[in-house]
Write an enzyme that holds these catalytic residues in place. Structure first.
Site, PDB file in Angstrom:
ATOM      1  CG  HIS A   1      44.114  83.880   5.716  1.00 36.07           C
ATOM      2  ND1 HIS A   1      44.537  84.080   7.154  1.00 36.07           N
ATOM      3  CD2 HIS A   1      42.847  84.533   5.563  1.00 36.07           C
ATOM      4  CE1 HIS A   1      43.374  84.512   7.724  1.00 36.07           C
ATOM      5  NE2 HIS A   1      42.411  84.886   6.748  1.00 36.07           N
TER       6      HIS A   1
ATOM      7  CB  SER B   1      39.659  84.997   8.560  1.00 37.68           C
ATOM      8  OG  SER B   1      40.328  86.330   8.757  1.00 37.68           O
TER       9      SER B   1
END
Length: 492
Positions: free
Chosen positions: A469, A179
């Site tokens: 994610h 991320s």
């Protein structure tokens, strides 16, 4: 002469004890919530990186279950900015699986994780920058920071950490994260290489880095969503053609009302989805939250978080590690997640397990963390820091590192809509490197686990089929497979 030799021997013994007492004092002898036998040694504690400010970064180090004296040392960083790397430890690839407590106030029960990344590597979890997780400073000015300062501080941490654990200096060293750590990883890697060039001691045996669903570049990240949504069948051919026509390929910075109108229709079509994994449900808190007025364009799905009448059990752990939909990270202040949503609790998530464990006094004592009275409660993502994105696009860092021969694995869960694989695929391709391993499936346990494309200069792009994610959370076995192969220098 005998006195001289005795004195010399005493000095030598004292030096030896001094060099080795720090790791032993950081050894974890018991883990509250875990009743089994640890398959490897665990260490944790603080490294002070600024004595005058009392700035201390917290780490948790897990020795490899294989051959710790030879296996790579891998640093893990979660993103945010402002999110603790215990996210990776508790929920992704740490040594334990955490089972929620049956009664309020009880500790979670810990079981060994069969897909822990410590199966094949020594792994070092770092809370960075100061103010995040269990890291803190007594001088609150340190909580105003950014990309550049964070990379410098993390480099200082590494140098001091390897002085404490010099036995790991010969091991291959890698830096990894996901991320917003798509910024942390290449900037820190660059600082490490600069230090090696300058002869800074100790000399780290840096070999490469890994980035998962990582923030990279404003243009590529910002333009990734629309082709992703079309490719996944989330928007129609007609809308895709219209938004292409009106926006002329510029989806993140609309320059006309017509473009903006078409993008609003894209947002409308996908607003009910879980942006971290489009296959997973997303439920909302029944307690409305006011969204902070910040100067970025938030999609309706974020403006409406917490404002629906769906007080259902939340989907666990979808928040805290990514930037909002179609709002790429730009130069200047990057609001942390709590600042962004102006909320102490986090919609669409439940981090009760990690929060209850890391805020338990016995756990704090066992892992050598300071008490809550000294640094406050552990939070997945904090609003203590003010963070500036001041390093620009990461592509120049990737180019510098890969052209020098350092190995890079850029991996993406292909069902993440927050930092879609389409952006990572596009920027890796745009580097202009020759393809040396043409797009093909890769397998895990005899099944297709995703797709990969290899480029010259040791750059590899990889997708993980069906992952969101946080790849190791969704696909732990497959994640351990590609991680093991990459570290070993094998074809994935």
């Amino acid at each position: 002469m005998a006195i001289f030799y005795s004195l010399a021997l005493c000095l030598l013994v004292s030096f030896f004890l001094l060099a080795h007492c720090a790791p032993q004092s950081s050894l974890i002898t018991q883990i509250p919530g875990f009743n089994g036998t640890l398959p490897s040694k665990h260490y944790s504690g603080y490294v002070t990186i600024d004595e005058s400010h009392g700035k201390k970064l917290f780490y948790y180090f897990v020795e490899s279950e294989g051959n710790p004296s030879k296996d790579p040392v891998v640093l893990w960083l979660n993103g945010g900015p402002g999110c603790s790397s215990f996210d990776g430890f508790v929920y992704e690839h740490g040594p334990f699986n955490f089972e929620a407590a049956k009664a309020h106030g009880d500790l979670p029960t810990l079981h060994l994780n069969p897909y822990s990344w410590s199966k094949v590597s020594n792994i070092l979890y770092l809370d960075s920058p100061a103010g995040v997780g269990l890291s803190y400073s007594k001088n609150k000015s340190d909580y105003i920071t950014g990309d550049v300062k964070t990379s410098l501080d993390s480099h200082t941490f590494l140098l001091k950490w390897f002085e404490i654990y010099p036995e790991f200096l010969p091991n291959p060293f890698f830096i990894s994260g996901e991320s917003y750590a798509g910024v942390y990883v290449p900037t820190l890697s660059y600082e490490v290489v600069k230090g090696m060039d300058a002869g800074v001691k100790p000399t780290l045996n840096f070999k490469g880095y890994l980035v998962g669903n990582g923030v990279t570049d404003e243009m590529y990240d910002g333009n990734a969503l629309v082709p992703f949504a079309h490719g996944m069948g989330l928007i129609s051919d007609e809308l895709f053609e219209a938004v292409n026509s009106e926006c002329k390929g510029n989806f993140y910075n609309p320059l006309s009302d017509a473009c903006d109108s078409k993008l609003a229709k894209v947002d409308e079509d996908i607003e009910g989805l879980n942006i971290y994994d489009i296959l997973e449900p997303c439920y909302y808190d029944d307690d409305p939250k006011e969204v902070t007025d910040i100067k970025i364009r938030l999609p309706p799905s974020f403006r409406q978080l917490g404002e629906t009448d769906r007080p259902l059990p939340v989907r666990k752990r979808m928040f805290g590690r990514a930037w909002p939909l179609r709002a790429p990270v730009r130069e200047g202040i990057v609001p942390t997640w709590p600042q962004l949503l102006n909320s102490e609790s986090v919609p669409c998530t439940d981090d009760e397990v990690a929060t209850s464990w890391l805020n338990n006094a016995e756990v704090r004592k066992a892992i050598h963390a300071d008490e809550e009275s000294a640094l406050g409660a552990w939070e997945l993502c904090t609003d203590k820091i003010t963070f500036y994105h001041d390093a620009g696009s990461m592509m120049k860092f990737h180019r510098n590192l890969t052209l020098r021969g350092y190995r890079a694995l850029i991996f993406s869960g292909d069902h993440d809509m927050c930092v879609p694989y389409t952006g990572s695929e596009a920027w890796t391709r745009s580097m202009g490197y020759k393809i040396v391993d043409e797009w093909r499936p890769w397998t895990s346990k005899g099944q297709v686990a995703g797709y990969t494309q290899g480029y010259e200069n040791n750059l590899t792009f990889l997708t993980i089929k069906g992952a969101g994610h946080t790849v190791p959370e969704y696909k732990p076995q497959e994640a351990l497979d590609f991680y093991s192969r990459f570290l070993a220098g094998k074809s994935i």
